[in-house]
Design an enzyme around this catalytic site. Structure first.
Site, PDB file in Angstrom:
ATOM      1  N   ARG A   1       3.673   3.975 -25.024  1.00 38.00           N
ATOM      2  CA  ARG A   1       3.609   3.419 -26.388  1.00 38.00           C
ATOM      3  C   ARG A   1       2.553   4.150 -27.206  1.00 38.00           C
ATOM      4  NH1 ARG A   1       1.557  -1.501 -27.020  1.00 38.00           N
ATOM      5  NH2 ARG A   1       0.638  -1.752 -24.951  1.00 38.00           N
TER       6      ARG A   1
ATOM      7  N   ILE B   1      -5.554   4.297 -36.475  1.00 40.03           N
ATOM      8  CA  ILE B   1      -4.217   4.886 -36.320  1.00 40.03           C
ATOM      9  C   ILE B   1      -3.200   3.730 -36.251  1.00 40.03           C
ATOM     10  CG2 ILE B   1      -2.760   6.405 -34.899  1.00 40.03           C
ATOM     11  CD1 ILE B   1      -5.288   7.860 -35.946  1.00 40.03           C
TER      12      ILE B   1
ATOM     13  N   SER C   1     -12.941   7.193 -29.594  1.00 44.26           N
ATOM     14  CA  SER C   1     -12.675   6.489 -30.854  1.00 44.26           C
ATOM     15  C   SER C   1     -13.809   6.781 -31.820  1.00 44.26           C
ATOM     16  CB  SER C   1     -12.600   4.979 -30.604  1.00 44.26           C
ATOM     17  OG  SER C   1     -12.758   4.279 -31.818  1.00 44.26           O
TER      18      SER C   1
ATOM     19  N   GLY D   1      -0.927   5.562 -20.037  1.00 42.77           N
ATOM     20  CA  GLY D   1      -0.502   4.758 -21.186  1.00 42.77           C
ATOM     21  C   GLY D   1       0.428   5.548 -22.099  1.00 42.77           C
TER      22      GLY D   1
ATOM     23  N   VAL E   1      -5.367   1.474 -14.459  1.00 45.62           N
ATOM     24  CA  VAL E   1      -6.433   2.476 -14.277  1.00 45.62           C
ATOM     25  C   VAL E   1      -7.732   1.866 -13.754  1.00 45.62           C
ATOM     26  CG1 VAL E   1      -5.579   4.190 -15.946  1.00 45.62           C
ATOM     27  CG2 VAL E   1      -7.117   2.356 -16.730  1.00 45.62           C
TER      28      VAL E   1
ATOM     29  N   TYR F   1     -15.821  -2.488 -26.920  1.00 54.14           N
ATOM     30  CA  TYR F   1     -14.944  -1.340 -27.188  1.00 54.14           C
ATOM     31  C   TYR F   1     -15.765  -0.116 -27.626  1.00 54.14           C
ATOM     32  CZ  TYR F   1     -11.058   1.338 -29.197  1.00 54.14           C
ATOM     33  OH  TYR F   1     -10.142   2.315 -29.490  1.00 54.14           O
TER      34      TYR F   1
ATOM     35  N   LYS G   1     -16.311   3.560 -25.630  1.00 55.39           N
ATOM     36  CA  LYS G   1     -15.917   4.851 -26.208  1.00 55.39           C
ATOM     37  C   LYS G   1     -17.128   5.782 -26.322  1.00 55.39           C
ATOM     38  CE  LYS G   1     -11.513   3.935 -26.574  1.00 55.39           C
ATOM     39  NZ  LYS G   1     -10.510   4.651 -25.787  1.00 55.39           N
TER      40      LYS G   1
HETATM   41  P1  NDP Z   1      -1.537   0.815 -27.605  1.00 59.78           P
HETATM   42  O1  NDP Z   1      -2.009  -0.578 -27.421  1.00 59.78           O
HETATM   43  O2  NDP Z   1      -0.344   1.094 -28.417  1.00 59.78           O
HETATM   44  O3  NDP Z   1      -1.311   1.506 -26.156  1.00 59.78           O
HETATM   45  C1  NDP Z   1      -2.260   1.359 -25.136  1.00 59.78           C
HETATM   46  C2  NDP Z   1      -1.700   1.961 -23.873  1.00 59.78           C
HETATM   47  O4  NDP Z   1      -2.648   1.775 -22.803  1.00 59.78           O
HETATM   48  C3  NDP Z   1      -0.400   1.283 -23.425  1.00 59.78           C
HETATM   49  O5  NDP Z   1       0.520   2.265 -23.019  1.00 59.78           O
HETATM   50  C4  NDP Z   1      -0.826   0.418 -22.237  1.00 59.78           C
HETATM   51  O6  NDP Z   1       0.182   0.263 -21.242  1.00 59.78           O
HETATM   52  C5  NDP Z   1      -1.981   1.247 -21.669  1.00 59.78           C
HETATM   53  N1  NDP Z   1      -2.912   0.424 -20.882  1.00 59.78           N
HETATM   54  C6  NDP Z   1      -3.594  -0.674 -21.286  1.00 59.78           C
HETATM   55  N2  NDP Z   1      -4.333  -1.163 -20.268  1.00 59.78           N
HETATM   56  C7  NDP Z   1      -4.123  -0.367 -19.198  1.00 59.78           C
HETATM   57  C8  NDP Z   1      -4.585  -0.347 -17.866  1.00 59.78           C
HETATM   58  N3  NDP Z   1      -5.464  -1.273 -17.392  1.00 59.78           N
HETATM   59  N4  NDP Z   1      -4.149   0.622 -17.037  1.00 59.78           N
HETATM   60  C9  NDP Z   1      -3.279   1.567 -17.472  1.00 59.78           C
HETATM   61  N5  NDP Z   1      -2.787   1.608 -18.726  1.00 59.78           N
HETATM   62  C10 NDP Z   1      -3.204   0.646 -19.578  1.00 59.78           C
HETATM   63  O7  NDP Z   1      -2.817   1.584 -28.160  1.00 59.78           O
HETATM   64  P2  NDP Z   1      -2.999   2.975 -28.907  1.00 59.78           P
HETATM   65  O8  NDP Z   1      -1.859   3.862 -28.672  1.00 59.78           O
HETATM   66  O9  NDP Z   1      -3.428   2.674 -30.273  1.00 59.78           O
HETATM   67  O10 NDP Z   1      -4.296   3.520 -28.125  1.00 59.78           O
HETATM   68  C11 NDP Z   1      -4.276   4.597 -27.217  1.00 59.78           C
HETATM   69  C12 NDP Z   1      -5.712   5.060 -27.024  1.00 59.78           C
HETATM   70  O11 NDP Z   1      -6.251   5.475 -28.275  1.00 59.78           O
HETATM   71  C13 NDP Z   1      -6.659   3.976 -26.504  1.00 59.78           C
HETATM   72  O12 NDP Z   1      -7.582   4.533 -25.593  1.00 59.78           O
HETATM   73  C14 NDP Z   1      -7.370   3.520 -27.756  1.00 59.78           C
HETATM   74  O13 NDP Z   1      -8.631   2.965 -27.490  1.00 59.78           O
HETATM   75  C15 NDP Z   1      -7.481   4.829 -28.516  1.00 59.78           C
HETATM   76  N6  NDP Z   1      -7.694   4.678 -29.949  1.00 59.78           N
HETATM   77  C16 NDP Z   1      -6.777   4.034 -30.742  1.00 59.78           C
HETATM   78  C17 NDP Z   1      -7.016   3.890 -32.095  1.00 59.78           C
HETATM   79  C18 NDP Z   1      -6.074   3.206 -33.031  1.00 59.78           C
HETATM   80  O14 NDP Z   1      -6.459   2.993 -34.195  1.00 59.78           O
HETATM   81  N7  NDP Z   1      -4.880   2.846 -32.628  1.00 59.78           N
HETATM   82  C19 NDP Z   1      -8.246   4.428 -32.704  1.00 59.78           C
HETATM   83  C20 NDP Z   1      -9.133   5.085 -31.779  1.00 59.78           C
HETATM   84  C21 NDP Z   1      -8.845   5.198 -30.462  1.00 59.78           C
HETATM   85  P3  NDP Z   1       1.492  -0.675 -21.526  1.00 59.78           P
HETATM   86  O15 NDP Z   1       2.335   0.126 -22.458  1.00 59.78           O
HETATM   87  O16 NDP Z   1       2.122  -0.858 -20.195  1.00 59.78           O
HETATM   88  O17 NDP Z   1       0.980  -1.941 -22.134  1.00 59.78           O
END
Ligand code: NDP
Length: 249
Positions: free
Chosen positions: A13, A190, A144, A10, A62, A157, A161
């Site tokens: 983004r 975040i 998280s 991932g 994944v 969720y 985590k």
């Molecule tokens: P985003 O939604 O911005 O990014 C999520 C990423 O995960 C994307 O790149 C997406 O791919 C990828 N993804 C989603 N589903 C799958 C899958 N089945 N297989 C492979 N890749 C996948 O989220 P964040 O950047 O905010 O989150 C990143 C991590 O941080 C996550 O694990 C989230 O739970 C964790 N997190 C985030 C928080 C927040 O406040 N933002 C807080 C705590 C934890 P694609 O770009 O192709 O869609």
């Protein structure tokens, strides 16, 4: 000195993208995956390539172990054995538990927990080859803050985590014999696409309860991930580091 090979799921983004940027240097090869948003992933590659940093982009869900295995094989073929795996890919589900159907819950479980296990299982043989050659071998899982606090509107969720935290500790114990170090980071709120759709009340609550009175930036997370993968950070494993501006639930 051989270049470090860093694989970020991932990585196109949000937090994953910033982790790729933080690791990017002339001494690294960055491999990142996306599942739907190919364009963002390609933009990361373009940015890094313009800075003369080698970067490969791989489609990956994944949830599917054999796809994880194929990505690891492709990265090894291109760059050599992997030194750092960042299990960042994740999805959320913001709904009261009684209103969730089993398909929605299953998607969260199979992405956030099974997905982390799949990628780890696929990557460990490569990490073992790296550490056998006295190279770095690190795994960082993105957990998280909800894993500790629980979040009433994000049951599946929060459960996944908490599972990631347990998996991190078990992996740390199991993989220490191969000199592979495993830790997790647990961010609070975040600013990314994931939090954009949350209600205003969630945002105000975070401001109210966090000591720093602000939400987090992607850089706040990538800085700690990078630190955990530093050559000098050798004796800490199985830990979950909270990055939440002092939110304390
Ligand atoms: P985003 O939604 O911005 O990014 C999520 C990423 O995960 C994307 O790149 C997406 O791919 C990828 N993804 C989603 N589903 C799958 C899958 N089945 N297989 C492979 N890749 C996948 O989220 P964040 O950047 O905010 O989150 C990143 C991590 O941080 C996550 O694990 C989230 O739970 C964790 N997190 C985030 C928080 C927040 O406040 N933002 C807080 C705590 C934890 P694609 O770009 O192709 O869609």
């Amino acid at each position: 000195m051989s270049k470090k090979v860093v694989l970020v799921t991932g990585g196109g983004r949000g937090i994953g993208r910033e982790i790729c940027m933080a690791f990017a240097s002339e001494n690294t090869h960055i491999a990142l995956t996306y599942t739907r948003d190919a364009q963002s992933a390609e933009q990361v590659k373009q940015t890094l390539t313009a800075r003369h940093i080698s970067c490969s982009v791989h489609p990956l869900n994944v949830q599917n172990f054999s796809l994880c295995q194929s990505v690891v094989d492709a990265v090894e073929r291109e760059y050599g054995t992997i030194n750092v795996l960042v299990n960042n890919a994740g999805i959320t589900l913001s709904k009261q538990f009684v209103n969730c159907d089993e398909t929605e819950n299953e998607a969260v479980l199979s992405t956030n927990l099974q997905g982390v296990m799949n990628m780890t299982l696929a990557t460990v043989p490569s990490l073992k080859k790296s550490t056998k050659n006295a190279e770095l071998g690190r795994i960082v899982n993105i957990s998280s803050n909800t894993s500790l606090c629980g979040n009433a509107g994000q049951v599946a969720y929060s459960v996944t985590k908490a599972g990631v935290n347990g998996f991190t500790r078990v992996c740390a114990r199991t993989l220490a014999q191969y000199d592979i170090v495993v830790n997790a980071v647990a961010p609070g709120y975040i600013d990314t696409d994931m939090t954009h759709d949350l209600p205003e009340s969630t945002y105000s609550h975070v401001l109210k309860v966090s000591a720093m009175k602000r939400t987090g930036r992607v850089e706040d997370v990538s800085a700690i991930v990078q630190l955990l993968c530093d050559d000098h950070c050798q004796y800490m494993t199985g830990q979950v580091i909270h990055i939440d501006g002092g939110k304390f639930c």
